[in-house]
Motif scaffolding. Structure first.
Motif, PDB file in Angstrom:
ATOM      1  N   GLY A  48      21.138 -13.129  -6.178  1.00 40.36           N
ATOM      2  CA  GLY A  48      22.095 -13.682  -5.482  1.00 40.36           C
ATOM      3  C   GLY A  48      22.237 -13.424  -3.898  1.00 40.36           C
ATOM      4  O   GLY A  48      20.901 -12.790  -3.094  1.00 40.36           O
ATOM      5  N   TRP A  49      23.136 -12.872  -3.049  1.00 39.08           N
ATOM      6  CA  TRP A  49      22.926 -12.846  -1.565  1.00 39.08           C
ATOM      7  C   TRP A  49      23.032 -11.531  -1.177  1.00 39.08           C
ATOM      8  O   TRP A  49      23.324 -10.652  -2.350  1.00 39.08           O
ATOM      9  CB  TRP A  49      24.262 -13.053  -1.324  1.00 39.08           C
ATOM     10  CG  TRP A  49      25.042 -14.889  -0.929  1.00 39.08           C
ATOM     11  CD1 TRP A  49      25.816 -15.351  -1.658  1.00 39.08           C
ATOM     12  CD2 TRP A  49      24.406 -15.541  -0.698  1.00 39.08           C
ATOM     13  NE1 TRP A  49      25.714 -16.624  -1.651  1.00 39.08           N
ATOM     14  CE2 TRP A  49      24.561 -17.178  -0.645  1.00 39.08           C
ATOM     15  CE3 TRP A  49      23.313 -15.533   0.450  1.00 39.08           C
ATOM     16  CZ2 TRP A  49      24.664 -18.331   0.016  1.00 39.08           C
ATOM     17  CZ3 TRP A  49      23.226 -16.962   1.279  1.00 39.08           C
ATOM     18  CH2 TRP A  49      23.461 -17.825   0.618  1.00 39.08           C
ATOM     19  N   LYS A  50      21.608 -10.951  -0.490  1.00 39.88           N
ATOM     20  CA  LYS A  50      21.240 -10.050  -0.648  1.00 39.88           C
ATOM     21  C   LYS A  50      21.455  -9.106   0.482  1.00 39.88           C
ATOM     22  O   LYS A  50      22.037  -8.103   0.841  1.00 39.88           O
ATOM     23  CB  LYS A  50      20.094  -9.484  -0.735  1.00 39.88           C
ATOM     24  CG  LYS A  50      18.767  -8.806  -0.304  1.00 39.88           C
ATOM     25  CD  LYS A  50      17.427  -9.115  -0.731  1.00 39.88           C
ATOM     26  CE  LYS A  50      16.655 -10.109   0.455  1.00 39.88           C
ATOM     27  NZ  LYS A  50      17.095  -9.280   2.235  1.00 39.88           N
ATOM     28  N   ASP A  51      21.800 -10.200   1.544  1.00 38.78           N
ATOM     29  CA  ASP A  51      22.192  -9.500   2.593  1.00 38.78           C
ATOM     30  C   ASP A  51      22.413 -10.785   4.017  1.00 38.78           C
ATOM     31  O   ASP A  51      22.512 -11.196   3.850  1.00 38.78           O
ATOM     32  CB  ASP A  51      20.715  -8.577   4.057  1.00 38.78           C
ATOM     33  CG  ASP A  51      19.398  -9.348   3.549  1.00 38.78           C
ATOM     34  OD1 ASP A  51      20.283 -10.510   4.587  1.00 38.78           O
ATOM     35  OD2 ASP A  51      18.726  -9.351   3.487  1.00 38.78           O
ATOM     36  N   TRP A  52      23.032  -9.620   5.451  1.00 39.63           N
ATOM     37  CA  TRP A  52      23.776 -10.878   6.249  1.00 39.63           C
ATOM     38  C   TRP A  52      23.127 -10.024   7.246  1.00 39.63           C
ATOM     39  O   TRP A  52      22.616  -8.945   7.125  1.00 39.63           O
ATOM     40  CB  TRP A  52      25.037 -11.187   6.593  1.00 39.63           C
ATOM     41  CG  TRP A  52      25.981  -9.796   6.853  1.00 39.63           C
ATOM     42  CD1 TRP A  52      27.016  -8.979   5.564  1.00 39.63           C
ATOM     43  CD2 TRP A  52      26.491  -8.678   7.834  1.00 39.63           C
ATOM     44  NE1 TRP A  52      26.970  -8.534   6.591  1.00 39.63           N
ATOM     45  CE2 TRP A  52      27.361  -7.777   7.593  1.00 39.63           C
ATOM     46  CE3 TRP A  52      26.002  -9.150   8.805  1.00 39.63           C
ATOM     47  CZ2 TRP A  52      27.346  -6.201   8.268  1.00 39.63           C
ATOM     48  CZ3 TRP A  52      26.647  -8.366   9.807  1.00 39.63           C
ATOM     49  CH2 TRP A  52      27.423  -7.151   9.696  1.00 39.63           C
ATOM     50  N   THR A  53      22.782 -10.695   8.290  1.00 38.03           N
ATOM     51  CA  THR A  53      22.180 -10.109  10.107  1.00 38.03           C
ATOM     52  C   THR A  53      22.540 -10.698  11.131  1.00 38.03           C
ATOM     53  O   THR A  53      22.251 -12.176  10.596  1.00 38.03           O
ATOM     54  CB  THR A  53      20.914 -10.025   9.907  1.00 38.03           C
ATOM     55  OG1 THR A  53      20.049 -10.246   8.494  1.00 38.03           O
ATOM     56  CG2 THR A  53      19.414  -9.854  11.103  1.00 38.03           C
ATOM     57  N   ALA A  54      22.475  -9.627  12.029  1.00 34.07           N
ATOM     58  CA  ALA A  54      23.733 -10.587  13.268  1.00 34.07           C
ATOM     59  C   ALA A  54      22.365 -10.054  14.500  1.00 34.07           C
ATOM     60  O   ALA A  54      21.924  -8.483  14.366  1.00 34.07           O
ATOM     61  CB  ALA A  54      24.678  -9.870  13.748  1.00 34.07           C
ATOM     62  N   GLY A  55      21.535 -10.851  15.426  1.00 38.85           N
ATOM     63  CA  GLY A  55      21.224  -9.948  16.503  1.00 38.85           C
ATOM     64  C   GLY A  55      21.357 -10.787  18.245  1.00 38.85           C
ATOM     65  O   GLY A  55      21.796 -11.504  17.503  1.00 38.85           O
ATOM     66  N   LEU A  56      20.740 -10.049  18.811  1.00 38.21           N
ATOM     67  CA  LEU A  56      20.813 -10.118  20.247  1.00 38.21           C
ATOM     68  C   LEU A  56      19.459  -9.675  20.615  1.00 38.21           C
ATOM     69  O   LEU A  56      18.939  -9.417  20.302  1.00 38.21           O
ATOM     70  CB  LEU A  56      22.044  -9.456  20.803  1.00 38.21           C
ATOM     71  CG  LEU A  56      21.852  -9.714  22.361  1.00 38.21           C
ATOM     72  CD1 LEU A  56      22.890 -11.193  22.773  1.00 38.21           C
ATOM     73  CD2 LEU A  56      22.817  -8.192  22.935  1.00 38.21           C
ATOM     74  N   GLY A  57      18.830 -11.386  21.686  1.00 43.49           N
ATOM     75  CA  GLY A  57      17.424 -11.100  22.301  1.00 43.49           C
ATOM     76  C   GLY A  57      17.747 -11.477  23.471  1.00 43.49           C
ATOM     77  O   GLY A  57      18.906 -12.247  24.090  1.00 43.49           O
ATOM     78  N   GLY A  58      16.644 -10.958  24.514  1.00 46.89           N
ATOM     79  CA  GLY A  58      16.693 -11.665  25.587  1.00 46.89           C
ATOM     80  C   GLY A  58      15.424 -11.721  26.117  1.00 46.89           C
ATOM     81  O   GLY A  58      14.947 -11.048  25.517  1.00 46.89           O
ATOM     82  N   ALA A  59      14.335 -12.707  27.323  1.00 44.54           N
ATOM     83  CA  ALA A  59      13.759 -12.882  27.920  1.00 44.54           C
ATOM     84  C   ALA A  59      13.650 -12.686  29.594  1.00 44.54           C
ATOM     85  O   ALA A  59      15.064 -12.965  30.333  1.00 44.54           O
ATOM     86  CB  ALA A  59      12.504 -13.833  27.503  1.00 44.54           C
ATOM     87  N   VAL A  60      13.402 -12.090  30.304  1.00 40.82           N
ATOM     88  CA  VAL A  60      13.431 -11.746  31.896  1.00 40.82           C
ATOM     89  C   VAL A  60      11.826 -11.746  32.165  1.00 40.82           C
ATOM     90  O   VAL A  60      10.797 -11.368  32.158  1.00 40.82           O
ATOM     91  CB  VAL A  60      13.592 -11.073  32.093  1.00 40.82           C
ATOM     92  CG1 VAL A  60      13.764 -10.047  33.671  1.00 40.82           C
ATOM     93  CG2 VAL A  60      15.082  -9.687  31.686  1.00 40.82           C
TER      94      VAL A  60
END
Length: 282
Positions: free
Chosen positions: A220-232
């Protein structure tokens, strides 16, 4: 503005690249030319899927485009987009093969919890499948911000779990300038029964060896994930040279997976992953 694809991909894959990683979609480019970005980062990730102990690991990645076809190497996952991006409207349709090597609990020495070590070592799973997606450039903030949807399915062909993994995801990015950009994503994972029992189940023999309760989870549904990334950019231009990339994600295990003794007793339902690294684009 081809670099926005590569820079956001680098940031997002650094944030979520370990064996637990998802299929985040990098922004596509409207350039017709070939390009590539390669890099490596240091990631902090759980000892195993569901662990509350953390360790450091290197995270290699590469992204590029050759004759209109895109490729992505993100840690242990390789994807190739077989649909050339030729649309002048900003729409990009994506489809192609993907393969991932799942190293979850393959190294007993890397796991701090003796109860999980007592469950024994697993072999590496080779997950093979495909993905489809669609993205739109020029959405909210500028001609170069981008929103993308992707869904992938992979099936273990090595006989470790002999099961499938389904990942839908949504990614959004926006450039802040020619020197910096940010992006975020949401994704979820649904797995089949074999995956659930292999990585989250506890057999009677395993319960006797580890002291954990026996557990026979469903798929079944195992997980949910949220993320933030960036580059300079370290040189003032994200299209060439060195960049500093990084990001962080939060994953929440749910249902039978969060209730597994491997998680509930020995680990944690919520897990953070973070990373920082350098990349070179050309």
């Amino acid at each position: 503005m081809r670099i926005h694809r590569a820079a956001l991909f680098a940031a997002l894959c650094l944030a979520a690249m370990p064996a637990l990683a998802q299929d985040e979609t990098p922004p596509a480019t409207r350039d017709k030319g070939d390009f590539a970005m390669i890099g490596v980062g240091a990631a902090v990730l759980p000892d195993y899927e569901g662990s509350n102990d953390y360790r450091f690991a290197p995270v290699p990645f590469a992204v590029g485009k050759l004759s209109g076809f895109g490729f992505e190497l993100a840690g242990t996952r390789l994807s190739i987009d077989l649909i050339p991006d030729r649309s002048a409207s900003g729409l990009d349709f994506q489809a192609g093969p993907t393969v991932n090597v799942n190293f979850n609990r393959t190294s007993i020495g890397a796991i701090a919890d003796p109860r999980i070590r007592a469950l024994g070592k697993l072999d590496a799973a080779i997950e093979v499948g495909g993905f489809v997606g669609v993205a739109k450039t020029g959405v909210f903030t500028s001609d170069y911000d981008r929103i993308a949807f992707r869904a992938s399915y992979r099936h273990d062909v090595a006989g470790v779990s002999s099961a499938g993994v389904f990942n839908p995801s949504i990614t959004y990015m926006t450039p802040l300038s020619r020197k910096a950009m940010v992006g975020l994503f949401l994704s979820a994972t649904r797995v089949e029964k074999g995956y659930a029992t292999t990585y989250f189940g506890v057999t009677p023999a395993g319960a006797a060896a580890s002291g954990l309760a026996a557990w026979n989870p469903r798929g079944g549904w195992k997980d949910w994930t949220a993320g933030l990334g960036g580059a300079v950019s370290l040189g003032g231009d994200l299209t060439h040279g060195l960049q500093l990339v990084g990001g962080a994600t939060y994953r929440r295990l749910i249902g039978d997976f969060g209730d597994s003794p491997i998680v509930r007793t020995a680990g944690a339902r919520g897990q953070w992953l973070g990373s920082i690294g350098v990349a070179y684009s050309f």
